[in-house]
Design an enzyme around this catalytic site. Structure first.
Site, PDB file in Angstrom:
ATOM      1  N   TYR A   1      -4.669  19.235 -41.575  1.00 13.56           N
ATOM      2  CA  TYR A   1      -3.903  18.344 -40.687  1.00 13.56           C
ATOM      3  C   TYR A   1      -3.381  17.192 -41.525  1.00 13.56           C
ATOM      4  O   TYR A   1      -4.115  16.620 -42.342  1.00 13.56           O
ATOM      5  CB  TYR A   1      -4.827  17.823 -39.576  1.00 13.56           C
ATOM      6  CG  TYR A   1      -4.192  16.847 -38.614  1.00 13.56           C
ATOM      7  CD1 TYR A   1      -4.600  15.517 -38.592  1.00 13.56           C
ATOM      8  CD2 TYR A   1      -3.209  17.239 -37.716  1.00 13.56           C
ATOM      9  CE1 TYR A   1      -4.036  14.614 -37.698  1.00 13.56           C
ATOM     10  CE2 TYR A   1      -2.638  16.333 -36.821  1.00 13.56           C
ATOM     11  CZ  TYR A   1      -3.065  15.018 -36.812  1.00 13.56           C
ATOM     12  OH  TYR A   1      -2.496  14.120 -35.931  1.00 13.56           O
TER      13      TYR A   1
ATOM     14  N   ASP B   1      -3.373  15.110 -49.779  1.00 12.55           N
ATOM     15  CA  ASP B   1      -3.559  14.244 -48.609  1.00 12.55           C
ATOM     16  C   ASP B   1      -5.023  13.781 -48.623  1.00 12.55           C
ATOM     17  O   ASP B   1      -5.913  14.519 -48.212  1.00 12.55           O
ATOM     18  CB  ASP B   1      -3.223  15.011 -47.326  1.00 12.55           C
ATOM     19  CG  ASP B   1      -3.393  14.128 -46.104  1.00 12.55           C
ATOM     20  OD1 ASP B   1      -2.826  14.449 -45.046  1.00 12.55           O
ATOM     21  OD2 ASP B   1      -4.124  13.110 -46.196  1.00 12.55           O
TER      22      ASP B   1
ATOM     23  N   LYS C   1      -6.999   5.409 -43.456  1.00 13.87           N
ATOM     24  CA  LYS C   1      -8.369   5.135 -42.998  1.00 13.87           C
ATOM     25  C   LYS C   1      -9.074   4.050 -43.823  1.00 13.87           C
ATOM     26  O   LYS C   1      -8.781   2.870 -43.675  1.00 13.87           O
ATOM     27  CB  LYS C   1      -9.157   6.443 -42.938  1.00 13.87           C
ATOM     28  CG  LYS C   1      -8.512   7.442 -41.928  1.00 13.87           C
ATOM     29  CD  LYS C   1      -9.322   8.684 -41.729  1.00 13.87           C
ATOM     30  CE  LYS C   1      -8.517   9.744 -41.001  1.00 13.87           C
ATOM     31  NZ  LYS C   1      -8.733   9.775 -39.560  1.00 13.87           N
TER      32      LYS C   1
HETATM   33  P1  KE4 Z   1      -3.142   8.844 -38.776  1.00 11.54           P
HETATM   34  O1  KE4 Z   1      -1.663   8.974 -38.448  1.00 11.54           O
HETATM   35  O2  KE4 Z   1      -4.019   9.300 -37.634  1.00 11.54           O
HETATM   36  O3  KE4 Z   1      -3.524   7.474 -39.303  1.00 11.54           O
HETATM   37  O4  KE4 Z   1      -3.457   9.829 -40.017  1.00 11.54           O
HETATM   38  C1  KE4 Z   1      -3.106  11.182 -39.891  1.00 11.54           C
HETATM   39  C2  KE4 Z   1      -3.950  12.006 -40.833  1.00 11.54           C
HETATM   40  C3  KE4 Z   1      -3.395  12.449 -42.018  1.00 11.54           C
HETATM   41  N1  KE4 Z   1      -4.106  13.189 -42.900  1.00 11.54           N
HETATM   42  C4  KE4 Z   1      -5.397  13.510 -42.650  1.00 11.54           C
HETATM   43  C5  KE4 Z   1      -6.150  14.323 -43.657  1.00 11.54           C
HETATM   44  C6  KE4 Z   1      -6.019  13.087 -41.448  1.00 11.54           C
HETATM   45  O5  KE4 Z   1      -7.308  13.436 -41.200  1.00 11.54           O
HETATM   46  C7  KE4 Z   1      -5.296  12.318 -40.521  1.00 11.54           C
HETATM   47  C8  KE4 Z   1      -5.882  11.852 -39.202  1.00 11.54           C
HETATM   48  N2  KE4 Z   1      -7.194  12.313 -38.890  1.00 11.54           N
HETATM   49  C9  KE4 Z   1      -7.528  12.443 -37.497  1.00 11.54           C
HETATM   50  C10 KE4 Z   1      -8.948  12.969 -37.340  1.00 11.54           C
HETATM   51  N3  KE4 Z   1      -9.289  14.021 -38.209  1.00 11.54           N
HETATM   52  C11 KE4 Z   1      -7.334  11.157 -36.750  1.00 11.54           C
HETATM   53  C12 KE4 Z   1      -7.959  11.094 -35.378  1.00 11.54           C
HETATM   54  C13 KE4 Z   1      -6.930  11.137 -34.283  1.00 11.54           C
HETATM   55  O6  KE4 Z   1      -5.965  11.919 -34.391  1.00 11.54           O
HETATM   56  O7  KE4 Z   1      -7.128  10.379 -33.314  1.00 11.54           O
END
Ligand code: KE4
Length: 429
Positions: free
Chosen positions: A142, A237, A265
């Site tokens: 993701y 990523d 994060k």
């Molecule tokens: P954000 O747009 O949520 O800040 O980051 C996206 C993203 C990009 N790359 C990786 C590897 C990620 O894990 C994420 C976001 N992670 C999720 C949970 N695995 C965020 C939680 C959510 O969607 O509320």
């Protein structure tokens, strides 16, 4: 829970699904989501006053636990000086310098407000630099809700069963080629079939969005070799793994230099801040240096920058990684022992201070094997823990985390709850 139930009913009248991000809605584990009032250290306090030991930690940012004193002080002081200027500040430069210190491959950096925005921008830079359109991603990984990458996406998309999201025009999705994580031949055939048209391969070097999965020996090296040979870019990523698996992320752990890296994060210390960056020649295509436009009103926000800097400085000073690894190992060993006693198949996969308990027999090496996990059993485990005051990620295909605020007492408490929770997970089989 009453507080949260009433809050959820009220929320659903104004917010889509009552939440601002789908995984929070508990759809995968069932029941009504916990509404949080506050957090401190390793603990959350819910709207109804109940305290929970937290292993979700906001999906990864809080390696120092909730409301770490020094981070709060830094953000407060920054806020007192003004929340945003829409102008250059020295603080952004200082954070970029710290990022470069941890990730030498990031010769030039751009700060954004979310991981999705950073991933989307990294793809644009890769396409602008190579003049090519196609991107290779791996099923189960993701990279935020970037239109073209919502194809066999992991995390919430898998949890909600929409790995190929509605609303993404087919031509957008068609620019993404799906490969299989840990399967070199699937990558080789992508490059063979689309010779000269692939701009980049984007990968979570240690996937966490299908649950924690390890790269097979040599797999990341293979990606580095084939992208170099095919004149495509390699994008790591590291939104989750950056500053999590070690201070320099997975690329330091495995000694691989990607062309671009995406961070999120932890780098923002729990405030809205992410980053992308990499080779100077590649990043120089980004505006205002080059023709690839990318912008943001709150990019490099001074309050978020202050929280990020304070977090990275504490991590550099305390270097908690060995202790976090030992604690996580103890926690996983305890869960394994209890699962055997409960007679429930549990495959625990952990690295540093992130872990996933897969309710499945055998190793999880890719998306297909991850999807074999028993989602309902995870749901029973989740609620068994929640009812005993332990808050896990409300979804099987995610990573749980420990923080520097977790100690032996927290582990004892979690394992005491896990014994009956694993029996509950087993009962439904
Ligand atoms: P954000 O747009 O949520 O800040 O980051 C996206 C993203 C990009 N790359 C990786 C590897 C990620 O894990 C994420 C976001 N992670 C999720 C949970 N695995 C965020 C939680 C959510 O969607 O509320």
């Amino acid at each position: 829970m009453a507080g949260s139930k009433a809050a959820f009913a009220r929320a659903r009248r104004s917010l889509v699904g009552g939440v601002n991000s789908p995984v929070r809605a508990f759809k995968s584990v069932g029941g009504s989501p916990v509404f949080v009032k506050s957090g401190k250290g390793a603990y959350l306090t819910a709207q109804d006053g109940r305290r929970y030991l937290d292993f979700c930690l906001s999906w990864g940012p809080l390696i120092l636990g909730h409301a770490r004193r020094e981070v709060v002080a830094a953000a407060k002081a920054a806020l007192e000086r003004g929340s945003t200027f829409g102008a250059a500040t020295l603080g952004e430069v200082e954070l970029a310098e710290r990022i470069k210190g941890a990730f030498p491959s990031m010769q030039l950096v751009r700060l954004t407000s979310s991981g999705t925005e950073a991933d989307m921008s990294a793809l644009r830079a890769a396409r602008a630099f190579t003049g090519r359109d196609l991107i290779v991603k791996f099923a189960g990984c993701y990279h935020g809700h970037v239109d073209s990458l919502l194809v066999a996406a992991g995390s919430g998309a898998t949890t909600l069963g929409v790995p190929d999201s509605a609303g993404v025009p087919k031509p957008f999705a068609a620019t993404t080629i799906l490969a299989k994580f840990n399967d070199e031949s699937s990558v080789a055939s992508a490059f063979k079939k689309h010779k000269g048209r692939i701009a980049a391969v984007i990968v979570e070097p240690i996937p966490a969005n299908m649950g924690v999965v390890f790269p097979a020996d040599g797999f990341l090296e293979y990606l580095r070799r084939i992208t170099r040979r095919e004149k495509a870019l390699l994008i790591f990523d590291e939104v989750i793994t950056g500053f999590r698996v070690c201070y320099g992320g997975a690329q330091t752990l495995y000694g691989i230099e990607p062309d671009l890296t995406v961070l999120g994060k932890i780098v923002g210390g729990g405030l809205p801040l992410a980053a992308y960056g990499g080779r100077r020649d590649v990043m120089s295509v980004v505006a205002p240096e080059g023709p690839a436009y990318q912008a943001g009103t709150l990019s490099g926000n001074p309050v978020a920058v202050a929280a990020g800097k304070a977090t990275l400085d504490l991590l550099r000073r305390e270097n908690p990684y060995a202790r976090l690894e030992r604690l996580t190992h103890l926690y996983c060993e305890g869960l394994r022992r209890l699962a055997i006693a409960a007679g429930v198949p549990l495959r625990l996969q952990s690295i540093a201070s992130m872990l996933t308990p897969f309710f499945v027999e055998g190793a999880v090496t890719d998306y297909a094997s991850a999807l074999k996990a028993d989602k309902a059993a995870y749901g029973r485990f989740f609620h068994g823990m929640l009812s005993r005051g332990v808050y896990l990620p409300p979804a099987q295909w995610e990573a749980a985390f420990l923080s520097t605020a977790h100690g032996k007492r927290e582990l004892e408490r979690a394992l005491a709850a896990a014994a009956p929770a694993l029996r509950a997970a087993a009962r439904g089989r």
